[in-house]
Design a protein around this motif. Structure first.
Motif, PDB file in Angstrom:
ATOM      1  N   VAL A 196     -42.079  14.228 -48.059  1.00  0.00           N
ATOM      2  CA  VAL A 196     -42.390  13.889 -49.457  1.00  0.00           C
ATOM      3  C   VAL A 196     -42.297  15.113 -50.354  1.00  0.00           C
ATOM      4  N   TYR A 197     -42.670  16.283 -49.821  1.00  0.00           N
ATOM      5  CA  TYR A 197     -42.724  17.494 -50.641  1.00  0.00           C
ATOM      6  C   TYR A 197     -41.456  18.342 -50.560  1.00  0.00           C
ATOM      7  N   VAL A 198     -40.455  17.856 -49.828  1.00  0.00           N
ATOM      8  CA  VAL A 198     -39.186  18.596 -49.734  1.00  0.00           C
ATOM      9  C   VAL A 198     -38.236  18.095 -50.813  1.00  0.00           C
ATOM     10  N   ASN A 199     -37.519  19.026 -51.430  1.00  0.00           N
ATOM     11  CA  ASN A 199     -36.535  18.674 -52.452  1.00  0.00           C
ATOM     12  C   ASN A 199     -35.458  17.768 -51.851  1.00  0.00           C
ATOM     13  N   PRO A 200     -35.176  16.612 -52.490  1.00  0.00           N
ATOM     14  CA  PRO A 200     -34.152  15.699 -51.960  1.00  0.00           C
ATOM     15  C   PRO A 200     -32.782  16.331 -51.796  1.00  0.00           C
ATOM     16  N   GLU A 201     -32.515  17.417 -52.547  1.00  0.00           N
ATOM     17  CA  GLU A 201     -31.216  18.081 -52.437  1.00  0.00           C
ATOM     18  C   GLU A 201     -31.070  18.866 -51.137  1.00  0.00           C
ATOM     19  N   GLN A 202     -32.190  19.204 -50.496  1.00  0.00           N
ATOM     20  CA  GLN A 202     -32.151  19.961 -49.245  1.00  0.00           C
ATOM     21  C   GLN A 202     -32.008  18.992 -48.070  1.00  0.00           C
ATOM     22  N   GLN A 203     -30.842  18.401 -47.962  1.00  0.00           N
ATOM     23  CA  GLN A 203     -30.649  17.316 -47.005  1.00  0.00           C
ATOM     24  C   GLN A 203     -30.739  17.789 -45.558  1.00  0.00           C
ATOM     25  N   LYS A 204     -30.240  18.965 -45.257  1.00  0.00           N
ATOM     26  CA  LYS A 204     -30.315  19.449 -43.884  1.00  0.00           C
ATOM     27  C   LYS A 204     -31.761  19.668 -43.455  1.00  0.00           C
ATOM     28  N   LEU A 205     -32.579  20.235 -44.355  1.00  0.00           N
ATOM     29  CA  LEU A 205     -33.989  20.454 -44.047  1.00  0.00           C
ATOM     30  C   LEU A 205     -34.699  19.120 -43.831  1.00  0.00           C
ATOM     31  N   LEU A 206     -34.377  18.127 -44.645  1.00  0.00           N
ATOM     32  CA  LEU A 206     -34.963  16.797 -44.487  1.00  0.00           C
ATOM     33  C   LEU A 206     -34.659  16.229 -43.101  1.00  0.00           C
ATOM     34  N   LYS A 207     -33.417  16.354 -42.680  1.00  0.00           N
ATOM     35  CA  LYS A 207     -33.010  15.803 -41.390  1.00  0.00           C
ATOM     36  C   LYS A 207     -33.658  16.552 -40.229  1.00  0.00           C
ATOM     37  N   VAL A 208     -33.759  17.869 -40.352  1.00  0.00           N
ATOM     38  CA  VAL A 208     -34.374  18.665 -39.281  1.00  0.00           C
ATOM     39  C   VAL A 208     -35.853  18.311 -39.127  1.00  0.00           C
ATOM     40  N   ILE A 209     -36.562  18.173 -40.240  1.00  0.00           N
ATOM     41  CA  ILE A 209     -37.984  17.807 -40.189  1.00  0.00           C
ATOM     42  C   ILE A 209     -38.150  16.431 -39.548  1.00  0.00           C
ATOM     43  N   ALA A 210     -37.371  15.456 -40.009  1.00  0.00           N
ATOM     44  CA  ALA A 210     -37.476  14.096 -39.477  1.00  0.00           C
ATOM     45  C   ALA A 210     -37.146  14.061 -37.990  1.00  0.00           C
ATOM     46  N   LEU A 211     -36.119  14.800 -37.581  1.00  0.00           N
ATOM     47  CA  LEU A 211     -35.715  14.811 -36.172  1.00  0.00           C
ATOM     48  C   LEU A 211     -36.822  15.384 -35.298  1.00  0.00           C
ATOM     49  N   ASN A 212     -37.416  16.483 -35.728  1.00  0.00           N
ATOM     50  CA  ASN A 212     -38.447  17.134 -34.914  1.00  0.00           C
ATOM     51  C   ASN A 212     -39.723  16.304 -34.819  1.00  0.00           C
ATOM     52  N   PHE A 213     -40.151  15.744 -35.937  1.00  0.00           N
ATOM     53  CA  PHE A 213     -41.398  14.982 -35.922  1.00  0.00           C
ATOM     54  C   PHE A 213     -41.225  13.601 -35.293  1.00  0.00           C
ATOM     55  N   SER A 214     -40.003  13.108 -35.202  1.00  0.00           N
ATOM     56  CA  SER A 214     -39.776  11.846 -34.484  1.00  0.00           C
ATOM     57  C   SER A 214     -39.627  12.083 -32.988  1.00  0.00           C
ATOM     58  N   ALA A 215     -39.122  13.256 -32.598  1.00  0.00           N
ATOM     59  CA  ALA A 215     -38.895  13.554 -31.176  1.00  0.00           C
ATOM     60  C   ALA A 215     -40.149  14.072 -30.486  1.00  0.00           C
ATOM     61  N   PHE A 216     -41.043  14.718 -31.223  1.00  0.00           N
ATOM     62  CA  PHE A 216     -42.233  15.326 -30.616  1.00  0.00           C
ATOM     63  C   PHE A 216     -43.079  14.306 -29.844  1.00  0.00           C
ATOM     64  N   PRO A 217     -43.333  13.098 -30.389  1.00  0.00           N
ATOM     65  CA  PRO A 217     -44.102  12.116 -29.604  1.00  0.00           C
ATOM     66  C   PRO A 217     -43.452  11.753 -28.276  1.00  0.00           C
ATOM     67  N   PHE A 218     -42.124  11.766 -28.216  1.00  0.00           N
ATOM     68  CA  PHE A 218     -41.438  11.432 -26.957  1.00  0.00           C
ATOM     69  C   PHE A 218     -41.826  12.415 -25.861  1.00  0.00           C
ATOM     70  N   PHE A 219     -41.860  13.699 -26.187  1.00  0.00           N
ATOM     71  CA  PHE A 219     -42.203  14.700 -25.180  1.00  0.00           C
ATOM     72  C   PHE A 219     -43.675  14.606 -24.781  1.00  0.00           C
ATOM     73  N   ILE A 220     -44.530  14.241 -25.733  1.00  0.00           N
ATOM     74  CA  ILE A 220     -45.945  14.069 -25.384  1.00  0.00           C
ATOM     75  C   ILE A 220     -46.119  12.882 -24.443  1.00  0.00           C
TER      76      ILE A 220
END
Length: 495
Positions: free
Chosen positions: A28-52
């Motif tokens: 929510v607080y990331v600039n929409p123009e920073q698309q790579k950062l958005l994808k990296v955050i989403a990827l990491n926070f979606s994958a972390f529960p899998f490892f747990i």
């Protein structure tokens, strides 16, 4: 905190389920123009529960059939409504499947979604949160809330990021079919609360409803779960939703959302209303067999790549229903393994469709042909999952279907015979589709250049290939973890 203490950390399910929500807050607080950062955050926070949850699987007590890692949270104590979280062997693997597919969905969309990317990623993290909740929660009312809440983000994914002009219609099909079936279930849950004084699942297991109550309640739950499976005739939303949804939307639809129906039958319908389940079993067998044959024959005559796989999903999930209503350990364990296998295989097949759609912007089979000459790695992966889809020995699909039919044979050999026709028809449509895509002359007038799969796409396929092989070659890796939970389920039904 060391690894051992993590296994027995009482609130681990509660805190893990909130990881996707933390990712949403950051997005929510990331600039929409920073698309790579958005994808990296989403990827990491979606994958972390899998490892747990992989670690939780490592600490899971296979000899225990009851719920583990149980957490009780006061919600509305005045009216005895609490949130109880817990997992057993049945729910654990559905959660692992969910937490594996969501990050893969984000990888699938890495280079294909640009419009309102932030909203798209938030929608998938919300879906992950609700799905973890569905499979963890041990309260019928809270299950209903999570069960229905998934409709909202999926409705938006299909309606906003769908690929064709009928996406709005398809999103309404999906929403209305599944919502209308569930409304009557809510009325039944209110009745259960009025009768028992709570909606706590473990308390309800000890309560005995009358025969008439069981039949009425079972049928209302059936309407909700049948639309999710989906069973004929409430299956019409699925082909439309798959065809119009983006590739990642189709993956999560086939991979997990269809499992909500079969999970609901196993978790609620069978143990809470056992007499009604026995009573309505012939009805379920009839509809399931009709669904297997009808959707298999319908798949053969389709011309759209995605629509073919969508109809095959309906056929496979109806085979799962035969295993569930065999009422024995072999059939139910086969149904659970086949559900998991379908999550891997169907997801991979939709990714396979997405790979060529991104390159050539068409899903009509007639425009393809001869891809074995220019995309050999792609065709090799396509062949592997085609074989898995028809239950080839050595894949998880074979073990699942074999156990289902072994279980149903104990009940009725005729059911097994007609159900097995789905395997024959499955070979027809799957191999014919593969033949049309892979062989023949390359249609250069439609395909100007052929690019084989890249590293990102290969990375998406690898875990799906590995799990399809592991559960096909070493099925005890899965079956040993669910055996006691299924035993406990059978005991609740018969005693």
């Amino acid at each position: 905190m060391n690894l051992t203490s993590l296994f027995y950390f009482q609130d681990i399910l509660f805190y893990t389920s909130f990881i996707p929500l933390i990712g949403i807050l950051l997005l929510v607080y990331v600039n929409p123009e920073q698309q790579k950062l958005l994808k990296v955050i989403a990827l990491n926070f979606s994958a972390f529960p899998f490892f747990i949850f992989l670690l939780i699987w490592g600490g899971f007590k296979k000899s225990v059939g009851t719920f583990q890692f149980v957490t009780k949270i006061l919600w509305i104590p005045v009216i005895n409504l609490n949130v109880t979280l817990g997992i057993d062997g049945i729910s654990l693997f559905f959660i692992l499947l969910t937490t594996l597919l969501i990050p893969l969905c984000i990888l699938i969309s890495w280079n294909s979604i640009y419009s309102n990317l932030k909203g798209y990623l938030i929608a998938f993290l919300i879906i992950e949160f609700f799905l973890i909740g569905v499979f963890c929660v041990l309260d019928v009312l809270m299950f209903y809330i999570f069960f229905e809440s998934i409709l909202i983000p999926m409705f938006l994914v299909i309606g906003i990021w769908g690929s064709r002009e009928r996406k709005i219609l398809a999103s309404y099909y999906f929403f209305l079919y599944t919502l209308l079936g569930s409304v009557v279930m809510l009325l039944s849950i209110l009745y259960i609360y009025n009768q028992v004084g709570t909606t706590d699942y473990e308390v309800l297991l000890t309560f005995v409803f009358s025969d008439l109550e069981q039949k009425l309640l079972w049928f209302t739950f059936f309407l909700a779960f049948a639309a999710k499976v989906p069973m004929v005739p409430v299956h019409l939303w699925l082909p439309e939703a798959h065809v119009e949804a983006p590739t990642a939307g189709s993956v999560i639809l086939a991979g997990v959302l269809l499992k909500l129906g079969t999970y609901g039958f196993i978790r609620f319908s069978l143990p809470l209303f056992p007499q009604a389940s026995f009573y309505f079993a012939p009805f379920v067998y009839t509809i399931s067999l009709m669904g297997i044959v009808y959707t298999s024959l319908t798949a053969i005559r389709q011309t759209d790549f995605k629509r073919i796989i969508a109809y095959t999903s309906v056929a496979h999930m109806n085979v799962v229903m035969l295993g569930i209503f065999s009422f024995n350990n072999v059939g139910i364990e086969g149904a659970l393994l086949q559900s998991l296998s379908h999550g891997f295989v169907a997801s991979a097949l939709f990714v396979i469709i997405g790979v060529v759609y991104e390159r050539y912007k068409t899903r009509l089979v007639k425009y393809y042909g001869g891809l074995v000459h220019t995309m050999p790695l792609y065709i090799s992966i396509f062949l592997f999952f085609t074989m898995a889809n028809i239950g080839f020995p050595g894949t998880s699909g074979f073990i699942g279907e074999f156990l289902i039919f072994a279980g149903s044979f104990k009940v009725n050999s005729s059911i097994t015979f007609f159900g097995a026709t789905g395997m024959i028809l499955g070979g027809c449509y799957a191999l014919w589709l593969f033949n049309r895509i892979a062989y023949g002359n390359l249609k250069s007038q439609y395909i100007k250049q052929a690019l084989d799969i890249n590293k990102r796409e290969l990375f998406i396929f690898l875990p799906l290939i590995c799990y399809t092989l592991i559960f096909g070659l070493i099925p005890d890796a899965y079956l040993s973890s669910i055996h006691m939970s299924v035993n406990n389920l059978i005991e609740n039904m018969y005693f």
